[in-house]
Design an enzyme around this catalytic site. Structure first.
Site: not given
Ligand code: GLU
Length: 518
Positions: A265-267
């Site tokens: 994920s982007k996170r």
């Protein structure tokens, strides 16, 4: 007549493009080019609350860096302009109203409190997934339950409303996904999605379908996270009467973290030790409001061709052993049929491997350019292009990124600050030192300073003393470079020049004097 293939990449400008998004763009691009069709980019910015300044520019720059060329976009326009949904806003209402008129959509006047109360009621009654649907809509305030004149009054009075899709209670929705085959979903699992929000903005679902239709999209290639929305989209095509030109769907496999424990994920940012964004992103921390920087492939020294080649293989393979593909070759080879259904795991070593292959395949002149640039940035300005080329050709085998060239080249500009202790303690002795001294003495007079000639001279000196080359090589390397390992030693000495090499050997002999005393 065969329709021209037209695909679209439809990012929402809610932040930087994640590598999964770049892969989606890439597969669209490869497919369009392979089929002799067109690719367009549409900015899906109907959710103004999630708008992030700079995101659109970031998307544009990322695709440019990757070499993904758009035929139509907000930046170069095209026959279906505008390509930003916020600029198309006035267009959508008529389509929502068309569905209301044909009985496939309805006005809903429920306040947020009424919606909450409905959910609370259903939760209390242990309904697993409370939603506004074919059953619950009967208890709500909408144009299906209220008398016609009351609906008219509410509308005339400007009461806030949304327009919802009237999803049938019992119907099978099916479509043939190019990657997954037949997907069958029962309409009871779909809720009455909002099509038009109370602020007059369409939701993603309505705008996406209307635009794909108006922009004559033939194939929708997008991430797996959109698969649950596809049945709803199929219903919309049906209710609009656009089924005969409905695009074909292809939902790409998920990208997983390297250990396979979940979606990348982007996170994940830099947490896993590699970038998840194509370019560096300057953002703000959602909680603290502090500025944040997330690393990018570009700034980390990845070459766009290597990055693209790597991404292409995350979910697709050519069915052969070949791993290196230029963009043109990818276009030749690409097919949706060879895209896998199963998730693709990100492999950090693989992306580095690709970068090494592309870096090392570059002409020495280009590598010399990288090297000179780094050296100049470090204040090393007196290196000739010719020398830089020789050095680059020699050290490239040890480089993954362009910046590694300068690091590996340091040995040519700095005399050893220390000598590898292990080698010194094992290999350095009076006999070896004697041989090195003799070599250092003869070296400056050499006329042929090619690696082969230097090797011949060394062999001659060493064998003349009744020794073998193998006895002195490691000690010589340490004397000249300080390190136990490195590029070809004869080539190093040839590039350094016979004078400098001899001096380095003499300095080492002095410094390591104590080892020869015994
Ligand atoms: N705007 C959607 C996104 O951000 C597009 C999904 C689609 O391709 O339909 O990914």
């Amino acid at each position: 007549m065969e329709r021209e293939v037209r695909v679209r990449f439809a990012p929402s400008p809610t932040g930087p493009l994640h590598i999964g998004g770049v892969r989606t763009a890439l597969y669209n691009y490869l497919f369009a080019r392979k089929m002799g069709g067109k690719m367009l980019l549409r900015i899906e910015d109907t959710d103004q609350n999630r708008f992030v300044p700079g995101a659109e520019d970031y998307i544009r720059q990322s695709l440019e860096w990757c070499g993904i060329v758009l035929d139509e976009s907000p930046w170069n326009e095209g026959p279906h302009a505008p390509y930003r949904q916020s600029e198309r806003k006035p267009m959508y209402m008529q389509y929502a109203l068309q569905l209301v008129e044909s009985g496939h959509a309805y006005y809903a006047f429920d306040t947020p409190e009424e919606l909450d109360a409905m959910r609370a009621r259903l939760t209390a009654a242990k309904v697993p997934n409370p939603q506004y649907n074919a059953i619950t809509r009967a208890q709500m305030r909408n144009s299906l339950t209220l008398p016609e004149d009351e609906v008219k009054q509410l509308l005339d009075a400007g009461t806030a409303y949304v327009i919802r899709l009237k999803v049938p209670r019992k119907e099978e929705v099916r479509f043939n996904d190019m990657i997954r085959g037949w997907v069958v979903v029962h309409s009871s699992s779909i809720d009455d999605k909002v099509l038009m929000k109370s602020d007059g903005m369409p939701t993603y679902h309505l705008a996406n379908i209307v635009d794909d239709h108006l922009m004559e999209i033939t194939h929708v290639i997008r991430g797996e996270e959109w698969l649950p929305s596809a049945p709803l989209h199929v219903l919309l095509y049906r209710y609009f009467g656009w089924e005969s030109t409905m695009p074909q769907f292809a939902h790409l496999p998920l990208l997983l973290k390297p250990d396979g424990t979940g979606k990348l994920s982007k996170r994940d940012g830099d947490r896993l030790g590699f970038p998840v964004f194509p370019l560096e992103w300057h953002g703000t921390d959602a909680e603290t409001g502090e500025p944040t920087v997330s690393s990018g492939y570009r700034e980390s020294g990845y070459l766009p061709d290597a990055f693209i080649n790597f991404l292409a293989f995350l979910g697709w393979n050519p069915g052969s052993q070949q791993e290196l593909f230029s963009m043109d070759e990818l276009i030749q080879e690409f097919s949706i049929e060879r895209v896998s259904k199963s998730p693709a795991r990100f492999d950090q070593n693989k992306v580095r491997w690709y970068n090494e292959q592309y870096l090392r395949a570059k002409p020495d002149g280009e590598l010399a350019g990288y090297l000179l640039e780094s050296l100049q940035a470090q204040g090393q300005t007196d290196v000739s292009t010719e020398k830089a080329e020789q050095i680059a050709a020699l050290v490239k085998e040890r480089a993954t990124f362009p910046a590694d060239l300068a690091r590996e080249a340091q040995l040519f500009f700095q005399r050893p600050g220390s000598y590898d202790e292990q080698v010194v303690s094992k290999k350095w002795n009076a006999q070896v030192a004697g041989a090195l001294a003799a070599f250092a003495q003869q070296l400056p007079a050499a006329t042929d300073t090619s690696p082969d000639a230097i090797k011949a001279l060394l062999t001659q000196v060493v064998e003349g003393l009744g020794m073998k080359l193998g006895q002195v090589l490691q000690a010589l390397r340490v004397a000249v470079t300080g390190a136990a390992a490195g590029p070809d030693l004869m080539a190093i000495m040839s590039i350094l020049g016979v004078q400098e090499t001899a001096e380095r050997i003499n300095v080492a002999l002095e410094q390591l004097n104590s080892y020869t005393a015994a």
